[in-house]
Design an enzyme around this catalytic site. Structure first.
Site, PDB file in Angstrom:
ATOM      1  N   THR A   1       0.830  -1.212   0.000  1.00 25.70           N
ATOM      2  CA  THR A   1       0.000   0.000   0.000  1.00 25.70           C
ATOM      3  C   THR A   1       0.861   1.256   0.000  1.00 25.70           C
ATOM      4  OG1 THR A   1      -1.481   1.307   1.409  1.00 25.70           O
ATOM      5  CG2 THR A   1      -0.123  -0.290   2.528  1.00 25.70           C
ATOM      6  N   ASP A   2       0.314   2.337  -0.545  1.00 27.59           N
ATOM      7  CA  ASP A   2       1.057   3.610  -0.506  1.00 27.59           C
ATOM      8  C   ASP A   2       1.124   4.174   0.916  1.00 27.59           C
ATOM      9  OD1 ASP A   2      -1.553   4.552  -0.155  1.00 27.59           O
ATOM     10  OD2 ASP A   2      -1.453   6.040  -1.744  1.00 27.59           O
ATOM     11  N   GLU A   3       0.355   3.569   1.843  1.00 27.74           N
ATOM     12  CA  GLU A   3       0.385   4.063   3.226  1.00 27.74           C
ATOM     13  C   GLU A   3       1.713   3.774   3.912  1.00 27.74           C
ATOM     14  OE1 GLU A   3      -3.005   3.573   5.692  1.00 27.74           O
ATOM     15  OE2 GLU A   3      -4.404   3.834   4.047  1.00 27.74           O
TER      16      GLU A   3
ATOM     17  N   TYR B   1      -1.981  -0.628  10.926  1.00 29.85           N
ATOM     18  CA  TYR B   1      -2.199  -1.225   9.607  1.00 29.85           C
ATOM     19  C   TYR B   1      -0.992  -1.013   8.693  1.00 29.85           C
ATOM     20  CZ  TYR B   1      -3.456  -1.308   4.694  1.00 29.85           C
ATOM     21  OH  TYR B   1      -3.424  -1.536   3.342  1.00 29.85           O
TER      22      TYR B   1
ATOM     23  N   LYS C   1       1.741  -3.668   7.112  1.00 28.07           N
ATOM     24  CA  LYS C   1       1.968  -3.850   5.669  1.00 28.07           C
ATOM     25  C   LYS C   1       3.440  -3.606   5.332  1.00 28.07           C
ATOM     26  CE  LYS C   1      -0.584  -4.732   2.800  1.00 28.07           C
ATOM     27  NZ  LYS C   1      -0.979  -6.084   2.315  1.00 28.07           N
TER      28      LYS C   1
ATOM     29  N   GLY D   1      -3.992   9.682  14.764  1.00 28.17           N
ATOM     30  CA  GLY D   1      -2.837   9.529  13.862  1.00 28.17           C
ATOM     31  C   GLY D   1      -3.211   9.623  12.390  1.00 28.17           C
TER      32      GLY D   1
HETATM   33  O1  DAU Z   1      -3.917   4.253   0.425  1.00 34.02           O
HETATM   34  C1  DAU Z   1      -4.232   2.898   0.270  1.00 34.02           C
HETATM   35  C2  DAU Z   1      -5.078   2.473   1.438  1.00 34.02           C
HETATM   36  O2  DAU Z   1      -6.311   3.120   1.300  1.00 34.02           O
HETATM   37  C3  DAU Z   1      -5.265   0.981   1.567  1.00 34.02           C
HETATM   38  O3  DAU Z   1      -4.018   0.389   1.782  1.00 34.02           O
HETATM   39  C4  DAU Z   1      -6.189   0.666   2.725  1.00 34.02           C
HETATM   40  O4  DAU Z   1      -6.431  -0.702   2.802  1.00 34.02           O
HETATM   41  C5  DAU Z   1      -7.483   1.410   2.538  1.00 34.02           C
HETATM   42  O5  DAU Z   1      -8.307   1.188   3.665  1.00 34.02           O
HETATM   43  C6  DAU Z   1      -7.256   2.899   2.321  1.00 34.02           C
HETATM   44  O6  DAU Z   1      -6.854   3.559   3.551  1.00 34.02           O
HETATM   45  P1  DAU Z   1      -7.553   4.908   4.060  1.00 34.02           P
HETATM   46  O7  DAU Z   1      -7.438   4.929   5.526  1.00 34.02           O
HETATM   47  O8  DAU Z   1      -7.079   6.089   3.289  1.00 34.02           O
HETATM   48  O9  DAU Z   1      -9.062   4.580   3.562  1.00 34.02           O
HETATM   49  P2  DAU Z   1     -10.488   4.818   4.239  1.00 34.02           P
HETATM   50  O10 DAU Z   1     -11.484   4.419   3.220  1.00 34.02           O
HETATM   51  O11 DAU Z   1     -10.595   4.217   5.588  1.00 34.02           O
HETATM   52  O12 DAU Z   1     -10.512   6.403   4.415  1.00 34.02           O
HETATM   53  C7  DAU Z   1     -10.308   7.282   3.335  1.00 34.02           C
HETATM   54  C8  DAU Z   1     -10.298   8.695   3.901  1.00 34.02           C
HETATM   55  O13 DAU Z   1     -11.602   9.006   4.388  1.00 34.02           O
HETATM   56  C9  DAU Z   1      -9.366   8.878   5.077  1.00 34.02           C
HETATM   57  O14 DAU Z   1      -8.803  10.190   5.053  1.00 34.02           O
HETATM   58  C10 DAU Z   1     -10.272   8.737   6.287  1.00 34.02           C
HETATM   59  C11 DAU Z   1     -11.585   9.321   5.783  1.00 34.02           C
HETATM   60  N1  DAU Z   1     -12.792   8.723   6.378  1.00 34.02           N
HETATM   61  C12 DAU Z   1     -12.938   7.379   6.369  1.00 34.02           C
HETATM   62  C13 DAU Z   1     -14.044   6.794   6.930  1.00 34.02           C
HETATM   63  C14 DAU Z   1     -14.206   5.287   6.920  1.00 34.02           C
HETATM   64  C15 DAU Z   1     -13.775   9.548   6.929  1.00 34.02           C
HETATM   65  O15 DAU Z   1     -13.650  10.804   6.931  1.00 34.02           O
HETATM   66  N2  DAU Z   1     -14.870   8.964   7.478  1.00 34.02           N
HETATM   67  C16 DAU Z   1     -15.042   7.619   7.523  1.00 34.02           C
HETATM   68  O16 DAU Z   1     -16.075   7.160   8.065  1.00 34.02           O
END
Ligand code: DAU
Length: 342
Positions: free
Chosen positions: A124-126, A148, A152, A273
């Site tokens: 992942t880019d994370e 996470y 990774k 974080g």
């Molecule tokens: O960058 C690649 C990664 O992208 C993958 O390796 C991960 O598996 C994947 O979960 C994703 O990580 P993020 O943490 O960026 O994705 P997430 O969909 O959880 O959140 C995207 C953005 O939206 C992040 O800035 C947090 C925000 N968010 C997320 C959720 C679930 C919100 O504001 N509200 C929320 O309820």
């Protein structure tokens, strides 16, 4: 090739299984533990395919993993199996270290012992951590900041060490935020789309100005396949969509496309974080001949439509284990959240 694809019942994994069966001649053995986000209905269209086998099991189960290499004469591995959700890694970090580090280690060692010709580790880019300006290239220092992304990073460093130490032909991909059909609704886009369909509140973390680079799942899978077939052993490849957007902007587009009001937005307490921004330079994989094909506006529209047309896929998910998780993660935050513009 006889490919062992792990985590093939998940979001990216199931798209990849379907892609390999319809666009190549490879045999695919899918090893998936079918934990909360694994879903065999994702693979209904290929379950009878003559080049496809499904095995339920865990990548940490060494005897099972070893037996698969012999039974199916595996000569390539794509490891998609992982715990992937940052918020869940904050609640339960141990399961991430177990699957993403230990499981990757079990798979690597069994593959090396079996003389596998190619091993692709989906990362992942994370792993680069939060990138305030510019873009991350593959030679940048890894600086993961959540359980996470740290898990990774551990998994991919272990994989790369197998090239340095044993000349075992490992390739790593570092994909950006992926979206599309069949994504478990804990992630930002499917959560916001399905909540908006139901007229429920959309919980935006912090100020909603965090940036992500959105990558269509079809483009991500094409990148994984390309790196698997053409990547240099011992090398990592970034895969990004080139679609940087703030979360608030994406949320507004989702609401607009479903005809729902902005009053559904709630600013809630931030993720601990929380990484502000990710952005990757993909020139290394582009030089090998891959490039993304899906424009974000089109991909997002298609994705929204898919969730509208497949309520029978996501409603059972949202009413099961997910409901407990959602309560724990969001109920209090939503009660204390503030409306957009207030
Ligand atoms: O960058 C690649 C990664 O992208 C993958 O390796 C991960 O598996 C994947 O979960 C994703 O990580 P993020 O943490 O960026 O994705 P997430 O969909 O959880 O959140 C995207 C953005 O939206 C992040 O800035 C947090 C925000 N968010 C997320 C959720 C679930 C919100 O504001 N509200 C929320 O309820």
């Amino acid at each position: 090739m006889n490919i062992l694809l792990t985590g093939g019942a998940g979001f990216i994994g199931s798209h990849l299984v379907r892609r390999l069966l319809t666009r190549s001649e490879h045999q695919v053995v899918n090893l998936d533990a079918l934990r909360y986000s694994g879903n065999l209905t994702n693979l209904e269209s290929v379950q009878q395919h003559p080049r496809y086998r499904f095995v339920q099991g865990d990548i940490c189960d060494q005897p099972l993993v070893e037996s698969l290499f012999q039974a199916h004469r595996i000569d390539g591995v794509i490891n998609c199996a992982a715990e992937t959700h940052v918020d869940r890694s904050i609640l339960d970090p141990g399961s991430f270290a177990r699957t993403d580090v230990v499981g990757t280690g079990v798979l690597l060692e069994a593959a090396r012992q079996a003389g596998v010709r190619r091993f692709l580790q989906v990362s992942t880019d994370e792993v680069y951590g939060s990138v305030e300006t510019g873009t991350s290239s593959e030679t940048d220092r890894l600086a993961p900041r959540s359980p996470y992304s740290a898990s990774k990073a551990g998994g991919e460093l272990l994989a790369l060490s197998y090239w340095t130490t044993y000349k075992f032909p490992v390739v790593v991909t570092r994909g950006s935020n992926t979206y599309g059909s069949h994504q478990y609704p804990e992630k930002f886009i499917p959560l916001f789309v399905t909540n908006a369909i139901d007229g429920q509140l959309l919980p935006l973390y912090g100020d909603g100005r965090q940036c992500r680079d959105w990558l269509a799942v079809e483009d991500h899978c094409a990148g994984i396949e390309h790196a698997f077939l053409h990547g240099e052993p011992g090398t990592a490849y970034n895969i990004g969509g080139g679609n940087e957007r703030e979360n608030l902007t994406v949320a507004e587009v989702i609401l607009d496309s479903l005809g729902q009001p902005k009053s559904l937005l709630r600013y809630v307490s931030d993720r601990p974080g929380h990484d502000r921004r990710y952005a990757v330079d993909c020139s290394r994989l582009r030089e090998l001949g891959w490039k993304p094909a899906v424009a974000f506006a089109d991909g997002l529209r298609e994705t929204v439509r898919w969730y509208q047309e497949h309520e029978s896929w996501w409603r059972p998910i949202k009413s099961g284990e997910f409901k407990r998780y959602y309560e724990e993660q969001y109920r209090r935050r939503l009660e204390e959240g503030t409306a957009c513009g207030s």
